[in-house]
Scaffold this motif. Structure first.
Motif, PDB file in Angstrom:
ATOM      1  N   ARG A 284       0.815  -1.213   0.000  1.00  0.00           N
ATOM      2  CA  ARG A 284       0.000   0.000   0.000  1.00  0.00           C
ATOM      3  C   ARG A 284       0.848   1.263   0.000  1.00  0.00           C
ATOM      4  NH1 ARG A 284      -4.135  -1.214   4.843  1.00  0.00           N
ATOM      5  NH2 ARG A 284      -2.188  -1.981   5.725  1.00  0.00           N
ATOM      6  N   HIS A 285       2.095   1.142   0.454  1.00  0.00           N
ATOM      7  CA  HIS A 285       2.951   2.328   0.495  1.00  0.00           C
ATOM      8  C   HIS A 285       3.272   2.860  -0.907  1.00  0.00           C
ATOM      9  CE1 HIS A 285       5.845  -0.913  -0.254  1.00  0.00           C
ATOM     10  NE2 HIS A 285       6.614   0.014  -0.790  1.00  0.00           N
ATOM     11  N   LEU A 286       3.061   2.042  -1.950  1.00  0.00           N
ATOM     12  CA  LEU A 286       3.341   2.511  -3.305  1.00  0.00           C
ATOM     13  C   LEU A 286       2.442   3.677  -3.703  1.00  0.00           C
ATOM     14  CD1 LEU A 286       3.824  -0.875  -5.231  1.00  0.00           C
ATOM     15  CD2 LEU A 286       5.563   0.609  -4.229  1.00  0.00           C
ATOM     16  N   ALA A 287       1.311   3.842  -3.027  1.00  0.00           N
ATOM     17  CA  ALA A 287       0.384   4.930  -3.353  1.00  0.00           C
ATOM     18  C   ALA A 287       0.641   6.186  -2.526  1.00  0.00           C
ATOM     19  CB  ALA A 287      -1.056   4.467  -3.149  1.00  0.00           C
ATOM     20  N   ASP A 288       1.635   6.169  -1.652  1.00  0.00           N
ATOM     21  CA  ASP A 288       1.831   7.296  -0.730  1.00  0.00           C
ATOM     22  C   ASP A 288       2.146   8.598  -1.458  1.00  0.00           C
ATOM     23  OD1 ASP A 288       1.324   5.580   1.315  1.00  0.00           O
ATOM     24  OD2 ASP A 288       3.405   5.340   1.949  1.00  0.00           O
ATOM     25  N   ASP A 289       2.937   8.527  -2.516  1.00  0.00           N
ATOM     26  CA  ASP A 289       3.367   9.752  -3.195  1.00  0.00           C
ATOM     27  C   ASP A 289       2.509  10.102  -4.407  1.00  0.00           C
ATOM     28  OD1 ASP A 289       5.471  10.012  -1.388  1.00  0.00           O
ATOM     29  OD2 ASP A 289       6.802   8.743  -2.603  1.00  0.00           O
ATOM     30  N   VAL A 290       1.430   9.377  -4.619  1.00  0.00           N
ATOM     31  CA  VAL A 290       0.567   9.649  -5.772  1.00  0.00           C
ATOM     32  C   VAL A 290      -0.359  10.821  -5.429  1.00  0.00           C
ATOM     33  CG1 VAL A 290      -1.213   8.717  -7.291  1.00  0.00           C
ATOM     34  CG2 VAL A 290       0.663   7.263  -6.513  1.00  0.00           C
ATOM     35  N   PRO A 291      -0.414  11.859  -6.273  1.00  0.00           N
ATOM     36  CA  PRO A 291      -1.247  13.031  -5.955  1.00  0.00           C
ATOM     37  C   PRO A 291      -2.712  12.799  -6.315  1.00  0.00           C
ATOM     38  CG  PRO A 291      -0.129  13.381  -8.034  1.00  0.00           C
ATOM     39  CD  PRO A 291       0.359  12.056  -7.520  1.00  0.00           C
ATOM     40  N   HIS A 292      -3.549  13.669  -5.813  1.00  0.00           N
ATOM     41  CA  HIS A 292      -4.952  13.693  -6.233  1.00  0.00           C
ATOM     42  C   HIS A 292      -5.054  14.409  -7.580  1.00  0.00           C
ATOM     43  CE1 HIS A 292      -6.724  12.058  -2.564  1.00  0.00           C
ATOM     44  NE2 HIS A 292      -5.891  12.821  -1.873  1.00  0.00           N
ATOM     45  N   GLY A 293      -6.215  14.317  -8.208  1.00  0.00           N
ATOM     46  CA  GLY A 293      -6.445  14.990  -9.477  1.00  0.00           C
ATOM     47  C   GLY A 293      -6.367  14.042 -10.649  1.00  0.00           C
ATOM     48  N   PRO A 294      -6.752  14.509 -11.845  1.00  0.00           N
ATOM     49  CA  PRO A 294      -6.760  13.645 -13.033  1.00  0.00           C
ATOM     50  C   PRO A 294      -5.351  13.336 -13.517  1.00  0.00           C
ATOM     51  CG  PRO A 294      -7.301  15.900 -13.640  1.00  0.00           C
ATOM     52  CD  PRO A 294      -7.235  15.870 -12.147  1.00  0.00           C
ATOM     53  N   GLY A 295      -5.213  12.207 -14.174  1.00  0.00           N
ATOM     54  CA  GLY A 295      -3.916  11.854 -14.727  1.00  0.00           C
ATOM     55  C   GLY A 295      -3.828  10.393 -15.088  1.00  0.00           C
ATOM     56  N   VAL A 296      -2.604   9.955 -15.347  1.00  0.00           N
ATOM     57  CA  VAL A 296      -2.309   8.580 -15.745  1.00  0.00           C
ATOM     58  C   VAL A 296      -1.377   7.970 -14.702  1.00  0.00           C
ATOM     59  CG1 VAL A 296      -1.264   7.126 -17.530  1.00  0.00           C
ATOM     60  CG2 VAL A 296      -2.563   9.158 -18.182  1.00  0.00           C
ATOM     61  N   TYR A 297      -1.596   6.721 -14.365  1.00  0.00           N
ATOM     62  CA  TYR A 297      -0.701   6.010 -13.453  1.00  0.00           C
ATOM     63  C   TYR A 297      -0.117   4.806 -14.173  1.00  0.00           C
ATOM     64  CZ  TYR A 297      -4.933   3.184 -12.836  1.00  0.00           C
ATOM     65  OH  TYR A 297      -6.040   2.421 -13.048  1.00  0.00           O
ATOM     66  N   VAL A 298       1.132   4.506 -13.843  1.00  0.00           N
ATOM     67  CA  VAL A 298       1.844   3.403 -14.480  1.00  0.00           C
ATOM     68  C   VAL A 298       2.450   2.520 -13.386  1.00  0.00           C
ATOM     69  CG1 VAL A 298       3.638   2.726 -16.116  1.00  0.00           C
ATOM     70  CG2 VAL A 298       2.422   4.905 -16.433  1.00  0.00           C
ATOM     71  N   PHE A 299       2.010   1.272 -13.301  1.00  0.00           N
ATOM     72  CA  PHE A 299       2.644   0.296 -12.415  1.00  0.00           C
ATOM     73  C   PHE A 299       3.882  -0.241 -13.126  1.00  0.00           C
ATOM     74  CE2 PHE A 299      -1.453   0.436 -10.396  1.00  0.00           C
ATOM     75  CZ  PHE A 299      -1.209   0.088  -9.069  1.00  0.00           C
ATOM     76  N   ARG A 300       5.024  -0.160 -12.458  1.00  0.00           N
ATOM     77  CA  ARG A 300       6.283  -0.604 -13.057  1.00  0.00           C
ATOM     78  C   ARG A 300       6.832  -1.805 -12.301  1.00  0.00           C
ATOM     79  NH1 ARG A 300       8.428   2.472 -17.013  1.00  0.00           N
ATOM     80  NH2 ARG A 300       7.440   4.517 -17.394  1.00  0.00           N
ATOM     81  N   GLY A 301       7.447  -2.725 -13.065  1.00  0.00           N
ATOM     82  CA  GLY A 301       7.907  -3.989 -12.528  1.00  0.00           C
ATOM     83  C   GLY A 301       9.339  -3.971 -12.042  1.00  0.00           C
ATOM     84  N   PRO A 302       9.929  -5.166 -11.817  1.00  0.00           N
ATOM     85  CA  PRO A 302      11.287  -5.265 -11.261  1.00  0.00           C
ATOM     86  C   PRO A 302      12.351  -4.574 -12.109  1.00  0.00           C
ATOM     87  CG  PRO A 302      10.156  -7.380 -11.159  1.00  0.00           C
ATOM     88  CD  PRO A 302       9.290  -6.477 -11.970  1.00  0.00           C
ATOM     89  N   LYS A 303      12.160  -4.552 -13.431  1.00  0.00           N
ATOM     90  CA  LYS A 303      13.133  -3.897 -14.317  1.00  0.00           C
ATOM     91  C   LYS A 303      12.643  -2.521 -14.750  1.00  0.00           C
ATOM     92  CE  LYS A 303      14.771  -8.334 -16.128  1.00  0.00           C
ATOM     93  NZ  LYS A 303      14.978  -9.169 -17.357  1.00  0.00           N
ATOM     94  N   ASP A 304      11.737  -1.959 -13.983  1.00  0.00           N
ATOM     95  CA  ASP A 304      11.130  -0.667 -14.264  1.00  0.00           C
ATOM     96  C   ASP A 304      10.321  -0.673 -15.561  1.00  0.00           C
ATOM     97  OD1 ASP A 304      10.863   1.775 -12.862  1.00  0.00           O
ATOM     98  OD2 ASP A 304      11.917   2.806 -14.478  1.00  0.00           O
ATOM     99  N   GLU A 305       9.934  -1.848 -16.021  1.00  0.00           N
ATOM    100  CA  GLU A 305       9.126  -1.944 -17.224  1.00  0.00           C
ATOM    101  C   GLU A 305       7.660  -1.668 -16.877  1.00  0.00           C
ATOM    102  OE1 GLU A 305       8.890  -6.117 -15.461  1.00  0.00           O
ATOM    103  OE2 GLU A 305      10.232  -4.380 -15.481  1.00  0.00           O
ATOM    104  N   PRO A 306       6.914  -1.025 -17.777  1.00  0.00           N
ATOM    105  CA  PRO A 306       5.489  -0.779 -17.506  1.00  0.00           C
ATOM    106  C   PRO A 306       4.713  -2.098 -17.479  1.00  0.00           C
ATOM    107  CG  PRO A 306       6.295   0.676 -19.244  1.00  0.00           C
ATOM    108  CD  PRO A 306       7.351  -0.370 -19.032  1.00  0.00           C
ATOM    109  N   LEU A 307       4.026  -2.339 -16.381  1.00  0.00           N
ATOM    110  CA  LEU A 307       3.179  -3.521 -16.260  1.00  0.00           C
ATOM    111  C   LEU A 307       1.732  -3.212 -16.603  1.00  0.00           C
ATOM    112  CD1 LEU A 307       4.477  -4.959 -12.863  1.00  0.00           C
ATOM    113  CD2 LEU A 307       5.085  -5.743 -15.155  1.00  0.00           C
TER     114      LEU A 307
END
Length: 616
Positions: free
Chosen positions: A231-254
């Protein structure tokens, strides 16, 4: 007196020893409500459709059970106040004549609520049945009781594997648990079958140590511990509209997603509300979440589309491969023919599309061939072709046999021109003979053939309409759009040749005209020829939908934004009727997948992996 040993001193009176009252610590199991003492009311409904907004209940069936014993049953037909659609009658066996003398829902609800008083409601795919009951209570002034509920479909997903059942539909679970009653789309029979399924699932709870109602309801809402720890992965995500990208072990977009509230959406991936197996797997691999704030929802949707097309994240399904879109092409040769292709090449013919799948492309091609005697052979034919043998289509009058020299280029050209005109501005000459044939087939009571042809025509018209609308937008050199932001300000978008090239905001109290110069000066300049679209079809369609939303204003435009006349306007009524017919053929709007899913780690605690192992 010597000090006592133990927790309580011994009491002495006349030499007699009196033992103190015993204190026993309650076990964890005793803190909850034992399942053996809980009264369950298993309910099933039959309705006239899939949504309580435009459908009504036609039958209620319920069974009350406690401790494995049936305490009572409730069943009644309900007059929905409207005709029962024929497809519902075929599915359930309930006809309008059967419910005409039945009580209305306002007379049935008090009896049902009394029957279910104090019980835990159980249903298979509970949101459907309970949603209809809640809507009926609200519409008739009855208070919905604050009762707990159990969804046997969700419970089955938790406790069964794909090795045992391919999905968690009631019709699949009934034979697996050898129910005494087979589900048959009648309310009481389906409720009885659900009772047996519920008891069969309860037998799976013993090895898991689940014996109370609280543990049972928690089982369907629990979160994988591994997911909770992230759950800590969402700590720095701001409010408001936008795009989110989950990134994997090699920083690749998942996975790439979009939201009007980035923080709330990303946090939802770490709660029990997210139960999709592939997303659970994705969150398990994620190492960080990248947030890309945007000016408004259109910019977010466009950036999401571009990122998915560029990176093709393995856990995204929509628009991963825009290059795989199918197009219907009229070739550029002396005797043009139709072909289905994946690339649009300027100057290589007339292109219609894109189509979502091969079936839709084939349906559109079949409709054109039904209307026009275009050749269907794949060989290239020169203008002076002679000596070939005519095919069967020529003998049937569906081809002029240009391969044999029986039809000249000049005679063939008007046929191809009908298709070109239909795609460009007027499909009436192409579609009119098809609709006459639909009417003729219906008059001959060949309803299935008429429906097939009607659906082909609808696919063709929808493709033409989409192409004309998108083409009109893609031809505009520049336009500026504004939409209210709901707080007295404006969302601004700059579009050039169908491509979003700039996005910004004019907050409340700020002049839109004063904001435009800065926005236009920083807007992207599209590359490529000025007479060609600068964006993908999907992106241009996102822009078009934004334009068509109520409240959108056209601030300024360079060039002309107009659809061709007459276009597909004369066929709007026909398309509306086809859409209504499609909705009737598939009345149940709740299309959630009932396939089994991987279970969180603690569900399998104490259970042999070989027996209850999960398969991705």
């Amino acid at each position: 007196m010597p000090p006592s040993t133990g927790l309580f001193p011994a009491s002495r009176a006349g030499g007699a020893v009196f033992d103190p009252p015993g204190y026993v610590q309650a076990t964890i199991e005793e803190l909850g409500t034992p399942l053996s003492t809980v009264t369950f009311v298993v309910v099933d409904l039959e309705t006239t459709g899939g949504s309580p907004n435009d459908s009504a209940i036609t039958e209620i069936g319920a069974v009350k059970v406690r401790g494995g014993e049936v305490l009572g049953e409730f069943q009644t037909l309900v007059d929905p106040g409207t005709e029962v659609p024929p497809y519902i009658s075929v599915l359930t066996g309930i006809t309008t004549a059967m419910v005409r003398a039945a009580p209305r829902i306002d007379a049935v609800l008090p009896a049902f609520l009394e029957f279910a008083r104090g019980a835990v409601l159980v249903a298979h795919n509970a949101p459907f049945d309970i949603g209809f009951l809640k809507a009926a209570c609200a519409a008739n002034g009855f208070a919905w009781p604050p009762a707990a509920s159990v969804d046997t479909a969700v419970l089955a997903r938790r406790l069964l594997t794909r090795d045992e059942v391919p999905n968690c539909k009631l019709a699949t679970l009934a034979p697996f648990f050898s129910t005494s009653t087979q589900p048959c789309h009648r309310a009481l029979a389906d409720a009885r079958a659900t009772v047996d399924v519920l008891h069969g699932l309860f037998e799976r709870l013993g090895p898991l140590g689940i014996t109370s109602l609280e543990e049972l309801t928690g089982l369907t809402r629990q979160v994988d511990p591994e997911r909770r720890r992230k759950r800590h992965l969402a700590d720095d995500v701001p409010h408001g509209p936008g795009v989110y990208v989950f990134r994997g072990p090699k920083d690749e977009p998942l996975y790439v997603g979009t939201s009007n509230d980035l923080r709330s959406r990303v946090r939802s991936y770490f709660t029990s509300g997210e139960q999709r197996h592939r997303i659970t797997e994705m969150v398990g691999l994620a190492k960080r979440v990248e947030a890309l704030p945007c000016a408004h929802d259109l910019e977010a949707a466009v950036r999401e589309l571009r990122l998915i097309a560029e990176h093709k994240p393995r856990y995204n399904r929509r628009s991963r491969f825009p290059e795989r879109a199918l197009w219907l092409r009229l070739t550029e040769e002396p005797f043009p023919r139709l072909s289905i292709v994946r690339r649009v090449r300027p100057g290589a013919g007339v292109f219609l599309g894109p189509f979502p799948d091969r079936r839709a492309a084939d349906a559109a091609a079949a409709a054109v061939h039904d209307a026009l005697p275009l050749r269907q052979c794949t060989a290239r034919i020169s203008a002076r072709a002679t000596g070939n043998t005519a095919c069967a289509l020529a003998g049937m009058g569906r081809c002029g046999a240009p391969c044999t020299g029986a039809q000249t280029v000049e005679e063939y050209a008007p046929i191809a021109e009908v298709f070109r005109a239909a795609v460009a501005f007027d499909p009436r000459e192409l579609v009119a003979p098809l609709l006459r044939r639909v009417d003729r087939l219906a008059a001959e009571e060949r309803y299935e053939d008429a429906a097939v042809l009607r659906d082909r025509v609808a696919v063709l018209l929808r493709a033409v309409r989409r192409r004309q609308r998108l083409e009109s937008l893609a031809r505009v050199p520049e336009l500026v759009l504004a939409r209210p932001d709901g707080d007295g300000g404006w969302h601004l978008s700059v579009v050039r040749r169908g491509r979003l090239v700039g996005a910004g905001n004019a907050p409340r109290g700020t002049s839109v005209r004063g904001t435009l110069p800065g926005l236009l000066s920083t807007a992207e300049t599209p590359i490529g020829p000025a007479d060609e679209p600068a964006a993908s079809v999907d992106e241009t369609e996102l822009v078009l939908r934004w334009i068509e939303k109520p409240g959108t204003r056209l601030v300024q435009v360079e060039g002309t934004l107009a659809c061709p006349v007459p276009g597909t306007g004369p066929f709007n009524g026909f398309l509306a009727r086809v859409e209504a017919s499609r909705a009737e053929r598939n009345p149940f709007a709740d299309d959630r997948s009932l396939s089994t899913r991987a279970r969180p780690e603690r569900v399998t605690a104490g259970v042999a992996p070989a027996r209850l192992g999960s398969r991705a």
